[in-house]
Design a protein around this motif. Structure first.
Motif, short mmCIF file in Angstrom:
data_model
loop_
_atom_site.label_atom_id
_atom_site.label_comp_id
_atom_site.label_asym_id
_atom_site.label_seq_id
_atom_site.Cartn_x
_atom_site.Cartn_y
_atom_site.Cartn_z
N ALA A 55 4.85 6.80 -9.12
CA ALA A 55 4.66 6.93 -10.57
C ALA A 55 3.25 6.50 -10.97
O ALA A 55 2.59 7.16 -11.78
CB ALA A 55 5.70 6.12 -11.32
N ILE A 56 2.79 5.38 -10.42
CA ILE A 56 1.43 4.93 -10.72
C ILE A 56 0.41 6.00 -10.34
O ILE A 56 -0.46 6.37 -11.13
CB ILE A 56 1.12 3.62 -9.96
N GLU A 57 0.53 6.51 -9.14
CA GLU A 57 -0.47 7.45 -8.64
C GLU A 57 -0.44 8.78 -9.37
O GLU A 57 -1.50 9.37 -9.64
CB GLU A 57 -0.28 7.64 -7.13
N GLU A 58 0.75 9.28 -9.74
CA GLU A 58 0.79 10.58 -10.42
C GLU A 58 0.16 10.50 -11.81
O GLU A 58 -0.57 11.41 -12.22
CB GLU A 58 2.23 11.11 -10.51
N TRP A 59 0.40 9.37 -12.54
CA TRP A 59 -0.18 9.24 -13.88
C TRP A 59 -1.66 8.91 -13.79
O TRP A 59 -2.47 9.42 -14.59
CB TRP A 59 0.58 8.19 -14.69
N PRO A 142 -1.74 -0.36 -14.47
CA PRO A 142 -2.81 0.53 -14.00
C PRO A 142 -2.86 1.86 -14.73
O PRO A 142 -3.95 2.45 -14.86
CB PRO A 142 -2.48 0.73 -12.52
N THR A 143 -1.72 2.36 -15.23
CA THR A 143 -1.75 3.69 -15.85
C THR A 143 -2.28 3.65 -17.28
O THR A 143 -2.94 4.60 -17.71
CB THR A 143 -0.36 4.35 -15.80
N PHE A 144 -2.01 2.59 -18.04
CA PHE A 144 -2.62 2.47 -19.36
C PHE A 144 -4.14 2.42 -19.23
O PHE A 144 -4.87 3.08 -19.98
CB PHE A 144 -2.12 1.23 -20.10
N ASP A 145 -4.64 1.64 -18.28
CA ASP A 145 -6.09 1.57 -18.10
C ASP A 145 -6.66 2.90 -17.64
O ASP A 145 -7.77 3.28 -18.03
CB ASP A 145 -6.44 0.47 -17.09
N ALA A 146 -5.91 3.65 -16.82
CA ALA A 146 -6.38 4.96 -16.37
C ALA A 146 -6.50 5.93 -17.55
O ALA A 146 -7.44 6.72 -17.62
CB ALA A 146 -5.44 5.52 -15.31
N THR A 147 -5.54 5.87 -18.46
CA THR A 147 -5.59 6.72 -19.65
C THR A 147 -6.76 6.33 -20.54
O THR A 147 -7.50 7.19 -21.05
CB THR A 147 -4.28 6.63 -20.44
N ALA A 155 -12.74 0.02 -21.70
CA ALA A 155 -11.52 -0.25 -22.47
C ALA A 155 -10.48 -0.91 -21.58
O ALA A 155 -10.29 -0.50 -20.43
CB ALA A 155 -10.97 1.03 -23.07
N GLN A 156 -9.81 -1.91 -22.12
CA GLN A 156 -8.71 -2.56 -21.40
C GLN A 156 -7.50 -2.64 -22.32
O GLN A 156 -7.61 -2.99 -23.49
CB GLN A 156 -9.09 -3.98 -20.96
N VAL A 157 -6.35 -2.29 -21.76
CA VAL A 157 -5.07 -2.37 -22.47
C VAL A 157 -4.30 -3.54 -21.85
O VAL A 157 -4.02 -3.54 -20.65
CB VAL A 157 -4.27 -1.06 -22.32
N ARG A 158 -3.95 -4.53 -22.69
CA ARG A 158 -3.30 -5.73 -22.19
C ARG A 158 -2.08 -6.09 -23.06
O ARG A 158 -2.11 -5.88 -24.28
CB ARG A 158 -4.28 -6.91 -22.17
N PRO A 159 -1.03 -6.64 -22.43
CA PRO A 159 0.19 -6.92 -23.19
C PRO A 159 0.09 -8.16 -24.08
O PRO A 159 -0.51 -9.16 -23.69
CB PRO A 159 1.23 -7.13 -22.09
N VAL A 188 -11.71 1.40 -10.90
CA VAL A 188 -12.20 2.36 -9.91
C VAL A 188 -11.41 3.66 -10.03
O VAL A 188 -10.19 3.65 -10.18
CB VAL A 188 -12.05 1.78 -8.49
N MET A 189 -12.12 4.79 -10.00
CA MET A 189 -11.43 6.07 -9.98
C MET A 189 -10.89 6.29 -8.57
O MET A 189 -11.65 6.35 -7.60
CB MET A 189 -12.33 7.22 -10.40
N GLU A 190 -9.58 6.41 -8.46
CA GLU A 190 -8.94 6.51 -7.16
C GLU A 190 -9.12 7.91 -6.57
O GLU A 190 -9.33 8.88 -7.29
CB GLU A 190 -7.45 6.21 -7.29
#
Length: 420
Positions: A55-59, A142-147, A155-159, A188-190
């Motif tokens: 799920a992490i990698e697909e998003w 990781p996926t919020f930060d990727a978006t 930009a950083q998204v934190r809870p 890092v862009m994976e």
């Protein structure tokens, strides 16, 4: 050699503005349900931790690219929190109402969002805290930060807080800050993200938005509390529908890349066909019901022409011939999707399961039958059986999600939250 068949007079551009405004949120929701369709099969093969990693990698792989595409299409490109929030409102990862995001913008670099209702959480909570943590911690971080990366690498998204909920009925169900600061180290862009960036899907040109007709032609104005799709022009809605279908394909390609790292090719195709089968049937039923289409062959022709499996038309080589009591579907092998190895390539003469689920989502009496197959493509006809077919397991699994039966509501005129 078989000849391609022609499309009927059903396409996004043929719909009324009202029907387009009804269809777009359905397509967004169906995009969210792709994961509901696929994750159960991943758990069987790889366990909870393996499912979370896929799920992490697909998003990560898909969301930065389709986010930038929508920004460009609707002319709200920028590097601020406002741009990030607008993108979430048009993202299959956050379909409106089912994932009820609320927003606050303090300034262009600082904001918060929270979920008054999270359909994904409601689906996962019955599985226990370990699965909730996998979704709301392991996957979201990781996926919020990727978006957000698609808008601003700093930009950083934190809870602020997030599930597991304590107490069990805590509202809002989660809350997050978004901060843009040059001191933040960009993620890092994976390699899987770079790989999806090189696909034909990501480079695809879609229908231009014409600057005439009633309604908004872009989203360049204020950030709104909700996106009300009926406020867009017909031309803008056509483009949004195409982009959302492309989001489906990009996410599915990211899923395919992630699964390929973990399984031999035969198992990869088995899992991805199951994913496609589940979402194909649910999406067909929701499109039929949302637009009030009949459960006959004419209704099926319309659903096929609007279904994300076969759209956008610039990406998928397909055609439909419908007349009287006969319907044929051509799935060609020379479209951009075929270069990417996307969804339609999973359907062939020996593997009609996704197509069976789709046609039976319109009417359980329908059955797809191979007419001919060759290097140029697959031609199938749809027959009507006396006895209805039982619902397949993959569709039943997808329908475990509350999203399968979710009903949208009219929330009235949305308020502006922040003027650009």
């Amino acid at each position: 050699m078989v000849s391609p068949v022609t499309r009927p007079q059903h396409s996004f551009a043929d719909l009324s503005r009202r029907d387009l405004a009804t269809l777009v949120p359905e397509l967004l929701l169906c995009g969210q349900l792709i994961d509901r369709s696929g994750m159960a099969h991943l758990i069987v093969e790889f366990g909870r931790e393996g499912m979370a990693q896929v799920a992490i990698e697909e998003w990560q792989a898909s969301s930065p690219w389709y986010t930038r595409r929508m920004q460009k299409a609707l002319r709200y490109e920028g590097d601020t929190v406002v741009t990030i929030f607008k993108g979430l409102q048009l993202d299959i990862g956050a379909p409106s109402q089912f994932m009820d995001f609320r927003y606050r913008v303090d300034d262009p670099q600082h904001g918060e969002f929270w979920l008054d209702h999270c359909g994904a959480l409601i689906d996962v909570e019955p599985l226990g805290d370990e699965y909730v943590t996998a979704m709301c911690h392991d996957i979201e971080d990781p996926t919020f930060d990727a978006t957000a990366l698609a808008t601003n690498p700093h930009a950083q998204v934190r809870p602020i807080h997030r599930p597991p909920r304590r107490p069990a009925d805590r509202h809002p169900q989660c809350a997050w800050t978004v901060v843009i600061d040059p001191a933040h180290v960009p993620p890092v862009m994976e390699p899987h993200t770079e790989q999806i960036g090189r696909t034909a899907a990501n480079a695809l040109e879609l229908s231009p938005i014409e600057a005439d007709g009633d309604g908004a032609h872009d989203y360049s104005g204020p950030l709104l509390a909700d996106v009300r799709f009926s406020d867009f022009s017909s031309s803008a809605l056509v483009r949004i529908a195409e982009e959302v279908c492309l989001q489906h394909h990009l996410l599915a390609l990211g899923f395919l890349v992630a699964v390929r790292k973990r399984a031999p090719e035969g198992k990869v195709l088995e899992i991805t066909r199951k994913q496609l089968t589940g979402i194909a049937g649910v999406a067909a039923q929701r499109i039929r019901d949302a637009l009030g289409l009949p459960s006959d062959l004419e209704g099926l022709a319309a659903v096929l022409s609007l279904h994300p499996l076969l759209n956008p038309r610039q990406y998928v080589d397909s055609g439909i011939r419908f007349g009287g009591d006969r319907l044929e579907l051509w799935i060609g092998r020379r479209g951009p999707v075929d270069a990417d190895g996307g969804w339609p390539t999973l359907v062939d003469g020996d593997h009609l399961e996704p197509l069976q689920a789709l046609v039976r989502g319109v009417n359980p009496h329908f059955t797809a039958r191979v007419v001919s197959e060759g290097p140029a493509g697959l031609l199938v006809a749809v027959d009507t059986d006396v006895e209805p077919a039982p619902e397949c397991v993959e569709v039943a699994i997808t329908k475990v999600s509350t999203g399968a039966g979710f009903v949208f509501e009219d929330r009235g005129i949305p308020l502006p939250l922040y003027v650009v």
